[in-house]
Design a protein around this motif. Structure first.
Motif, PDB file in Angstrom:
ATOM      1  N   SER A 161       0.838  -1.200   0.000  1.00 53.97           N
ATOM      2  CA  SER A 161       0.000   0.000   0.000  1.00 53.97           C
ATOM      3  C   SER A 161       0.875   1.254   0.000  1.00 53.97           C
ATOM      4  O   SER A 161       1.903   1.297   0.693  1.00 53.97           O
ATOM      5  CB  SER A 161      -0.915   0.010   1.230  1.00 53.97           C
ATOM      6  OG  SER A 161      -1.733   1.168   1.241  1.00 53.97           O
ATOM      7  N   HIS A 201      -4.903  -0.986  -3.183  1.00 54.54           N
ATOM      8  CA  HIS A 201      -4.340  -0.401  -1.962  1.00 54.54           C
ATOM      9  C   HIS A 201      -3.541   0.884  -2.201  1.00 54.54           C
ATOM     10  O   HIS A 201      -2.665   1.228  -1.413  1.00 54.54           O
ATOM     11  CB  HIS A 201      -3.478  -1.432  -1.239  1.00 54.54           C
ATOM     12  CG  HIS A 201      -4.206  -2.691  -0.888  1.00 54.54           C
ATOM     13  ND1 HIS A 201      -5.335  -2.698  -0.090  1.00 54.54           N
ATOM     14  CD2 HIS A 201      -3.994  -3.981  -1.277  1.00 54.54           C
ATOM     15  CE1 HIS A 201      -5.771  -3.944   0.030  1.00 54.54           C
ATOM     16  NE2 HIS A 201      -4.979  -4.740  -0.678  1.00 54.54           N
ATOM     17  N   GLU A 203      -3.739   4.602  -1.825  1.00 57.01           N
ATOM     18  CA  GLU A 203      -4.589   5.346  -0.908  1.00 57.01           C
ATOM     19  C   GLU A 203      -4.646   6.841  -1.238  1.00 57.01           C
ATOM     20  O   GLU A 203      -3.669   7.422  -1.707  1.00 57.01           O
ATOM     21  CB  GLU A 203      -4.076   5.179   0.527  1.00 57.01           C
ATOM     22  CG  GLU A 203      -3.952   3.733   0.970  1.00 57.01           C
ATOM     23  CD  GLU A 203      -5.286   3.012   0.982  1.00 57.01           C
ATOM     24  OE1 GLU A 203      -6.282   3.615   1.412  1.00 57.01           O
ATOM     25  OE2 GLU A 203      -5.333   1.846   0.555  1.00 57.01           O
ATOM     26  N   LYS A 212      -3.496   0.276   7.007  1.00 60.09           N
ATOM     27  CA  LYS A 212      -3.664  -1.067   6.448  1.00 60.09           C
ATOM     28  C   LYS A 212      -2.562  -2.016   6.905  1.00 60.09           C
ATOM     29  O   LYS A 212      -2.800  -3.222   7.085  1.00 60.09           O
ATOM     30  CB  LYS A 212      -3.715  -0.991   4.923  1.00 60.09           C
ATOM     31  CG  LYS A 212      -5.017  -0.410   4.398  1.00 60.09           C
ATOM     32  CD  LYS A 212      -5.219  -0.638   2.914  1.00 60.09           C
ATOM     33  CE  LYS A 212      -6.638  -0.244   2.496  1.00 60.09           C
ATOM     34  NZ  LYS A 212      -6.884  -0.462   1.056  1.00 60.09           N
TER      35      LYS A 212
END
Length: 328
Positions: A161, A201, A203, A212
């Motif tokens: 992520s 993922h 963001e 996360k």
């Protein structure tokens, strides 16, 4: 370094009233300084507590914005902006000053390490790093990454992520590291593979990846180094890795908007933020910005680097285009 937390409904005065309802000063005071800030919650809390302790409670309100949103307001509105004081990414302050000449000089005895500018004082330094959930790495049988490029290995598919540079300037630390180490041609491939591995993922918030990683939804994230340091101190199975491509940095500064001579209180408040709040901000963001400042050895990044030219809005837009091209 985060996304906007306040939606701009109706007039700006309505937004200020909303903040007052959450415990700010009484609106409408002629002695009230309006502060616009892109800082994270932790930094805002330090600024507020310091100002209150120094006798400025009731004399200011702080309104939070995302970096892009506040930057856009500065570049469009100039001195017509409602704010009296701005805390913001330094490159945006410098670009706004070059375009709009919107800030007044702030005389200070403090000596920034980068020599600084007369119209702004640095308040904190953000630094990027990789962080991992050690439990998830073990469960998935994944090696601990040492580089950003390691995260392009298919083994990390859907387990990585990082923020989107179109929304969060934290992602700029990632893009700078990739381009600096690999150049634009190879760097484009590295970033494209990283985007593919991140999947859903990527963001919109700079704090998204650490959230996360904490929950174990992903094994690895890229974001602000201090986020992982704090999580590790909390006893969570989180560790941080300084990527060999570099721990790039972004500073945030405070500046006072030119209000045609009516800036005395705003200048006082800006100086308190830059000097009196500095010790608290240095604990949260352990990057030395002034002569004489010391950072504990454990917090000094292994590969601390800066982009080789001045950071500007134009450069950010170029790197955003680089990111969008890698998404194709």
């Amino acid at each position: 370094m985060k996304n906007s937390k306040w939606m701009m409904f109706g007039t700006m005065s309505v937004a200020v009233v909303a903040l007052v309802a959450c415990g700010g000063a009484e609106a409408g005071s002629s002695e009230q300084v309006i502060i616009y800030s892109n800082a994270d919650d932790e930094a805002v809390e330090v600024m507020e507590s310091t100002l209150d302790d120094k006798g400025y409670k009731g004399k200011y309100v702080i309104q939070s914005f995302g970096t892009s949103e506040l930057g856009g307001k500065m570049m469009v509105e100039g001195t017509d902006i409602e704010a009296d004081v701005v805390t913001m990414a330094s490159y945006f302050i410098e670009s706004a000053q070059a375009s709009k000449s919107m800030f007044v000089d702030i005389a200070s005895d403090a000596k920034p390490l980068d020599d600084g500018v007369t119209y702004a004082l640095p308040i904190l330094g953000n630094v990027g790093a990789i962080f991992v959930n050690t439990d998830v790495l073990e469960q998935k049988g994944l090696a601990v990454p040492k580089t950003i490029k390691d995260l392009t290995d298919p083994a990390y598919k859907d387990l990585v992520s990082f923020p989107n540079i179109m929304d969060s300037s934290t992602a700029w630390l990632l893009v700078q590291a990739i381009i600096s180490e690999y150049g634009e041609e190879e760097g484009q491939k590295v970033l494209a593979d990283l985007i593919k591995n991140a999947g859903p993922h990527i963001e919109s918030s700079g704090s998204g990846p650490i959230k996360k990683v904490k929950t174990g939804e992903v094994a690895v994230g890229f974001g602000l180094r201090i986020q992982a340091i704090d999580a590790k101190k909390e006893g969570l199975p989180i560790d941080y890795i300084d990527p060999t491509e570099g721990n790039f940095t972004l500073t945030e500064s405070v500046a006072v908007v030119d209000k045609e001579g009516d800036e005395a209180l705003a200048i006082e408040i800006a100086k308190v933020i830059a000097t009196e709040a500095r010790s608290g901000l240095l604990e949260q963001y352990p990057i030395a910005l002034y002569e004489g400042e010391q950072v504990q050895d454990e917090h000094v990044p292994a590969y601390l680097k800066k982009w080789d030219t001045a950071l500007t809005v134009d450069l950010l837009e170029k790197h955003q285009a680089f990111f969008k091209e890698a998404q194709r």
